[in-house]
Write a protein that holds these residues in place. Structure first.
Motif, PDB file in Angstrom:
ATOM      1  N   HIS A   1       1.767   4.570  -2.630  1.00  0.00           N
ATOM      2  CA  HIS A   1       2.409   3.283  -2.334  1.00  0.00           C
ATOM      3  C   HIS A   1       1.860   2.645  -1.060  1.00  0.00           C
ATOM      4  O   HIS A   1       2.049   1.469  -0.819  1.00  0.00           O
TER       5      HIS A   1
ATOM      6  N   HIS B   1       5.781  -2.086   1.293  1.00  0.00           N
ATOM      7  CA  HIS B   1       5.843  -0.770   1.933  1.00  0.00           C
ATOM      8  C   HIS B   1       7.022  -0.700   2.914  1.00  0.00           C
ATOM      9  O   HIS B   1       7.794   0.258   2.909  1.00  0.00           O
TER      10      HIS B   1
ATOM     11  N   ASP C   1      -0.235   7.310   6.558  1.00  0.00           N
ATOM     12  CA  ASP C   1       0.455   7.464   5.271  1.00  0.00           C
ATOM     13  C   ASP C   1      -0.574   7.399   4.147  1.00  0.00           C
ATOM     14  O   ASP C   1      -1.299   6.408   4.022  1.00  0.00           O
TER      15      ASP C   1
ATOM     16  N   TRP D   1       0.863  12.887   4.301  1.00  0.00           N
ATOM     17  CA  TRP D   1       0.419  12.227   5.527  1.00  0.00           C
ATOM     18  C   TRP D   1      -0.602  13.088   6.254  1.00  0.00           C
ATOM     19  O   TRP D   1      -0.603  14.309   6.109  1.00  0.00           O
TER      20      TRP D   1
ATOM     21  N   HIS E   1       7.537   6.820   8.817  1.00  0.00           N
ATOM     22  CA  HIS E   1       7.199   5.393   8.679  1.00  0.00           C
ATOM     23  C   HIS E   1       7.415   4.647   9.993  1.00  0.00           C
ATOM     24  O   HIS E   1       6.614   3.782  10.355  1.00  0.00           O
TER      25      HIS E   1
HETATM   26 MN    MN Z   1       4.891   5.127   2.876  1.00  0.00          MN
END
Ligand code: MN
Length: 212
Positions: free
Chosen positions: A170, A31, A166, A131, A79
């Motif tokens: 992924h 990630h 998140d 998100w 992120h």
């Molecule tokens: Mn992500």
């Protein structure tokens, strides 16, 4: 000294295995080192292309370029926030009744459990990739939960982000397969309440935040 006008991938403030078993080392490496890094590289590539076109005095497709740029910058900023609002389980980052964030949550949501339920539902109901975010509006001094599609759609402009989760595949597929709900449940074990409280207090006091 020349200022580097490009984005840099931030290092994690904990080891790659620090969030296990809630987020495995393998998943966190992938990630951070692949997905987050790709947003940083994506934004920088576009910025460098824009620099080149300025130097050469050429045009570029503004609609497509800025759409892609906002996607990558949004991914990078979200992120960066996400890594900081997570932490290995420990006393230092736990929620304390004296924290402003605890008092504010109780006041506005009735209880921590009710807030967690609403935030979890927000994360669970993101369509496709996106998100859940907890924000604060300084105009009316309220916490506001926000859903972000991809990295940038549905955003309330200028609302300061306090906490994000998140829920792109992924972010959990390697550990949880398609069980997003289980990942959301695990998230609450590794929330860095200390950081979240600090962000809220800084926003309330109108202090500049470390991220953008
Ligand atoms: Mn992500």
């Amino acid at each position: 000294m020349e200022i580097n006008k490009l984005y840099i991938l931030p290092e994690l403030e904990y080891p790659y295995n620090g969030l296990a078993p809630h987020i495995s080392e393998e998943l966190l490496r992938l990630h951070h080192d692949k997905h987050h890094a790709a947003y940083v590289a994506g934004a920088n590539t576009i910025l460098q292309k824009m620099d080149k076109s300025r130097i050469e005095n050429t045009d570029f497709d503004t609609k497509a370029t800025f759409k892609e740029l906002s996607f990558h910058i949004g991914g990078h900023i979200l992120h960066s926030l996400f890594w900081k609002n997570l932490a290995p389980i420990g006393e230092k980052v736990g929620l304390k009744s004296t924290m402003t964030i605890k008092k504010t949550i109780d006041e506005e949501y009735g209880s921590l459990d009710r807030f967690k339920k609403l935030f979890s539902q927000t994360a669970a109901s993101v369509e496709g990739s996106g998100w859940a975010a907890l924000t604060y509006c300084r105009k009316i001094n309220r916490l506001i939960i926000m859903q972000i599609e991809k990295h940038n759609i549905n955003v309330y402009p200028s609302f300061k982000i306090i906490m994000v989760l998140d829920v792109w595949e992924h972010a959990y597929y390697l550990d949880y397969k398609n069980d997003r709900g289980k990942f959301i449940e695990a998230f609450w074990n590794i929330v860095n309440w200390n950081e979240i409280n600090k962000r809220l207090e800084n926003i309330m006091a109108n202090k500049p935040l470390s991220s953008c």
